[in-house]
Design an enzyme around this catalytic site. Structure first.
Site, PDB file in Angstrom:
ATOM      1  N   LYS A  99      18.198  30.271 -21.997  1.00 54.95           N
ATOM      2  CA  LYS A  99      17.504  30.934 -22.007  1.00 54.95           C
ATOM      3  C   LYS A  99      16.660  31.879 -23.042  1.00 54.95           C
ATOM      4  O   LYS A  99      16.211  32.630 -23.517  1.00 54.95           O
ATOM      5  CB  LYS A  99      17.211  31.378 -20.188  1.00 54.95           C
ATOM      6  CG  LYS A  99      17.700  30.579 -19.090  1.00 54.95           C
ATOM      7  CD  LYS A  99      16.999  31.168 -17.885  1.00 54.95           C
ATOM      8  CE  LYS A  99      18.187  31.380 -17.485  1.00 54.95           C
ATOM      9  NZ  LYS A  99      19.517  31.138 -17.317  1.00 54.95           N
ATOM     10  N   ARG A 239      28.950  41.137 -20.808  1.00 57.64           N
ATOM     11  CA  ARG A 239      28.568  41.702 -19.226  1.00 57.64           C
ATOM     12  C   ARG A 239      29.338  41.739 -18.136  1.00 57.64           C
ATOM     13  O   ARG A 239      30.001  40.982 -18.622  1.00 57.64           O
ATOM     14  CB  ARG A 239      27.062  40.294 -19.138  1.00 57.64           C
ATOM     15  CG  ARG A 239      25.281  40.774 -19.278  1.00 57.64           C
ATOM     16  CD  ARG A 239      24.870  40.017 -19.171  1.00 57.64           C
ATOM     17  NE  ARG A 239      24.762  39.183 -18.767  1.00 57.64           N
ATOM     18  CZ  ARG A 239      23.501  38.344 -17.620  1.00 57.64           C
ATOM     19  NH1 ARG A 239      22.326  37.935 -18.611  1.00 57.64           N
ATOM     20  NH2 ARG A 239      23.659  37.266 -16.505  1.00 57.64           N
ATOM     21  N   ARG A 250      27.832  31.503  -9.896  1.00 56.37           N
ATOM     22  CA  ARG A 250      26.445  31.940 -11.000  1.00 56.37           C
ATOM     23  C   ARG A 250      26.191  29.964 -10.398  1.00 56.37           C
ATOM     24  O   ARG A 250      24.632  29.732 -10.147  1.00 56.37           O
ATOM     25  CB  ARG A 250      26.426  32.213 -11.925  1.00 56.37           C
ATOM     26  CG  ARG A 250      26.695  34.301 -11.796  1.00 56.37           C
ATOM     27  CD  ARG A 250      26.669  34.329 -13.215  1.00 56.37           C
ATOM     28  NE  ARG A 250      26.210  34.542 -13.705  1.00 56.37           N
ATOM     29  CZ  ARG A 250      26.303  34.243 -15.588  1.00 56.37           C
ATOM     30  NH1 ARG A 250      27.408  35.253 -15.943  1.00 56.37           N
ATOM     31  NH2 ARG A 250      25.234  34.642 -16.006  1.00 56.37           N
TER      32      ARG A 250
HETATM   33  P1  AP5 Z   1      22.042  33.135 -23.230  1.00 54.70           P
HETATM   34  O1  AP5 Z   1      20.871  32.718 -24.463  1.00 54.70           O
HETATM   35  O2  AP5 Z   1      22.219  34.465 -23.140  1.00 54.70           O
HETATM   36  O3  AP5 Z   1      21.418  32.004 -21.909  1.00 54.70           O
HETATM   37  P2  AP5 Z   1      20.923  32.169 -20.867  1.00 54.70           P
HETATM   38  O4  AP5 Z   1      20.698  31.290 -19.734  1.00 54.70           O
HETATM   39  O5  AP5 Z   1      19.349  33.724 -21.089  1.00 54.70           O
HETATM   40  O6  AP5 Z   1      21.569  32.488 -19.954  1.00 54.70           O
HETATM   41  P3  AP5 Z   1      22.381  34.321 -18.421  1.00 54.70           P
HETATM   42  O7  AP5 Z   1      23.361  34.538 -18.245  1.00 54.70           O
HETATM   43  O8  AP5 Z   1      21.600  35.636 -18.980  1.00 54.70           O
HETATM   44  O9  AP5 Z   1      21.041  33.549 -17.305  1.00 54.70           O
HETATM   45  P4  AP5 Z   1      21.632  33.802 -15.995  1.00 54.70           P
HETATM   46  O10 AP5 Z   1      19.766  32.918 -15.407  1.00 54.70           O
HETATM   47  O11 AP5 Z   1      22.763  33.454 -15.755  1.00 54.70           O
HETATM   48  O12 AP5 Z   1      21.563  35.602 -16.022  1.00 54.70           O
HETATM   49  P5  AP5 Z   1      20.502  36.713 -15.820  1.00 54.70           P
HETATM   50  O13 AP5 Z   1      20.389  37.749 -16.389  1.00 54.70           O
HETATM   51  O14 AP5 Z   1      19.445  35.688 -15.484  1.00 54.70           O
HETATM   52  O15 AP5 Z   1      22.892  32.200 -23.815  1.00 54.70           O
HETATM   53  C1  AP5 Z   1      24.146  32.501 -23.427  1.00 54.70           C
HETATM   54  C2  AP5 Z   1      25.186  32.240 -24.569  1.00 54.70           C
HETATM   55  O16 AP5 Z   1      25.255  31.194 -25.962  1.00 54.70           O
HETATM   56  C3  AP5 Z   1      25.188  33.359 -25.530  1.00 54.70           C
HETATM   57  O17 AP5 Z   1      26.273  33.768 -26.571  1.00 54.70           O
HETATM   58  C4  AP5 Z   1      24.249  32.168 -26.504  1.00 54.70           C
HETATM   59  O18 AP5 Z   1      24.443  32.828 -28.072  1.00 54.70           O
HETATM   60  C5  AP5 Z   1      24.869  31.258 -26.702  1.00 54.70           C
HETATM   61  N1  AP5 Z   1      23.832  29.713 -27.040  1.00 54.70           N
HETATM   62  C6  AP5 Z   1      22.719  29.826 -26.322  1.00 54.70           C
HETATM   63  N2  AP5 Z   1      22.373  28.780 -27.229  1.00 54.70           N
HETATM   64  C7  AP5 Z   1      23.078  28.494 -27.134  1.00 54.70           C
HETATM   65  C8  AP5 Z   1      23.061  26.905 -28.237  1.00 54.70           C
HETATM   66  N3  AP5 Z   1      22.302  26.219 -27.833  1.00 54.70           N
HETATM   67  N4  AP5 Z   1      24.390  26.089 -28.940  1.00 54.70           N
HETATM   68  C9  AP5 Z   1      25.537  27.513 -28.569  1.00 54.70           C
HETATM   69  N5  AP5 Z   1      25.402  28.530 -28.172  1.00 54.70           N
HETATM   70  C10 AP5 Z   1      24.327  29.095 -27.202  1.00 54.70           C
HETATM   71  O19 AP5 Z   1      21.455  37.118 -13.967  1.00 54.70           O
HETATM   72  C11 AP5 Z   1      22.034  37.389 -14.428  1.00 54.70           C
HETATM   73  C12 AP5 Z   1      21.520  37.769 -12.709  1.00 54.70           C
HETATM   74  O20 AP5 Z   1      21.462  38.754 -11.909  1.00 54.70           O
HETATM   75  C13 AP5 Z   1      21.581  36.852 -11.280  1.00 54.70           C
HETATM   76  O21 AP5 Z   1      23.514  36.082 -11.579  1.00 54.70           O
HETATM   77  C14 AP5 Z   1      21.579  36.765 -10.294  1.00 54.70           C
HETATM   78  O22 AP5 Z   1      22.120  37.776  -9.600  1.00 54.70           O
HETATM   79  C15 AP5 Z   1      20.268  37.934 -10.819  1.00 54.70           C
HETATM   80  N6  AP5 Z   1      19.009  37.615 -10.788  1.00 54.70           N
HETATM   81  C16 AP5 Z   1      17.999  37.435 -12.082  1.00 54.70           C
HETATM   82  N7  AP5 Z   1      16.973  36.619 -11.280  1.00 54.70           N
HETATM   83  C17 AP5 Z   1      16.560  36.670 -10.349  1.00 54.70           C
HETATM   84  C18 AP5 Z   1      15.979  36.281  -9.679  1.00 54.70           C
HETATM   85  N8  AP5 Z   1      15.168  35.671 -10.201  1.00 54.70           N
HETATM   86  N9  AP5 Z   1      16.085  36.472  -7.896  1.00 54.70           N
HETATM   87  C19 AP5 Z   1      17.193  37.011  -7.924  1.00 54.70           C
HETATM   88  N10 AP5 Z   1      18.487  37.221  -8.556  1.00 54.70           N
HETATM   89  C20 AP5 Z   1      18.101  37.481 -10.128  1.00 54.70           C
END
Ligand code: AP5
Length: 305
Positions: A99, A239, A250
């Protein structure tokens, strides 16, 4: 004296989600405020992005307005020019589905304001606030942070002027039915819901290899997207929830909630194969956004004709 008329909201009955708030409309006629308030918009439309469109306004059939209509408009329509609202897009997918990576590419091309729930929470943690401390407890367990913390945080960010002016790209929100419901109640209606679909083994590999540059905020991957030079490599951070053990928790949370969220946005969802390279993923997303913008342009064009 020319008069600015604000029309609060226009909704296309065929696509009720596609509502638009008009910028002030400048009538080309001399018009008092009381007369202006009697103008009504009787057509409807779906908006394009960043372009002006000619919109026809009819006049209410009150005696005053009939007189105005025939005196000023020659019995026909006022034609006004409006700036249409920019798009509002949501992007969803499992942890590490890409994302954040895609948001970088989308904002670069379309200039939308990127609002990531996870980033807002991490920023709150960094302030050391009570909310931040509570949020971290949930994030460490791979659970959703309670709504009373997240919902207002996202709402406040989307109500800021830059989000309204440039459109927004909402990343990782809503993640539960209650968040989606609250979002709707605040009046937020996305135009497009992008769902990244990635297989589970790929997700785990992406999580453990992910690194962040604290200076630029750029996301790297040790294997798929390595840093450009030694200086950047030396300052990369990981992270606190990016371990194999935590990503499994997660993922569990994601699976428990995703269906309920999807059911709210079924009619505007585009599913994207996220297993391929980031450029190939972006090509699919780019095409979905282009389609959206073309549809809106065509709809506003046919309405103005
Ligand atoms: P990346 O682009 O960073 O992936 P992402 O989908 O953004 O992953 P996140 O881990 O940030 O998502 P998440 O939903 O778990 O975490 P968030 O911070 O939102 O890519 C990942 C890796 O892959 C990178 O190294 C990248 O380079 C690589 N990559 C990407 N695309 C690629 C491709 N096509 N090919 C190869 N490599 C690739 O949430 C964290 C925590 O916050 C949650 O667990 C929860 O506790 C809390 N939280 C967040 N939002 C909410 C909400 N709405 N409500 C309640 N709690 C929440």
């Amino acid at each position: 004296m020319a008069c600015i008329v604000n029309f609060p909201a226009l909704t296309n009955p065929n696509q009720p989600h596609a509502s638009s708030t008009l910028s002030p409309v400048r009538c080309s006629a001399n018009l008092s405020k009381s007369l202006a308030s009697q103008l009504s918009f009787v057509s409807s439309f779906d908006h394009g992005f960043g372009s002006d469109a000619s919109i026809r306004f009819h006049l209410k059939k009150s005696p005053t307005m009939k007189a105005f209509n025939s005196a000023v408009c020659g019995g026909s329509h006022i034609v006004a020019s409006v700036k249409l609202e920019p798009p509002k897009i949501m992007i969803s997918g499992a942890p590490a589905s890409g994302k954040g990576t895609q948001c970088e590419l989308i904002t670069k091309k379309y200039g939308l304001v990127h609002v990531a729930a996870g980033d807002l929470l991490r920023a709150e943690i960094a302030t050391g606030s009570e909310n931040g401390k509570r949020a971290k407890e949930y994030m460490e367990k791979g659970q959703l942070v309670p709504d009373e913390i997240v919902v207002m945080m996202v709402k406040d960010r989307l109500f800021k002027p830059d989000s309204k002016e440039n459109g927004w790209l909402l990343d990782g929100y809503p993640r539960s039915l209650s968040q989606a419901t609250a979002f709707k109640k605040f009046g937020f209606e996305p135009d497009l819901f992008i769902l990244l679909e990635v297989s589970e083994d790929v997700l785990v590999e992406r999580v453990v290899g992910r690194r962040l540059d604290p200076v630029t905020g750029k996301i790297y991957h040790l294997k798929y997207s390595p840093p450009e030079n030694e200086e950047i490599a030396a300052r990369l951070t990981q992270r606190f929830d990016d371990t194999e053990e935590k990503v499994k928790l997660r993922l569990q949370t994601h699976h428990q909630n995703v269906e309920a969220v999807l059911s709210m946005y079924e009619n505007i969802t585009v599913k994207i194969n996220g297993n391929v390279s980031k450029e190939e993923v972006f090509a699919q997303i780019d095409s979905a956004i282009t389609n959206l913008l073309e549809q809106r342009k065509a709809a506003s064009g046919s309405m103005a004709a």
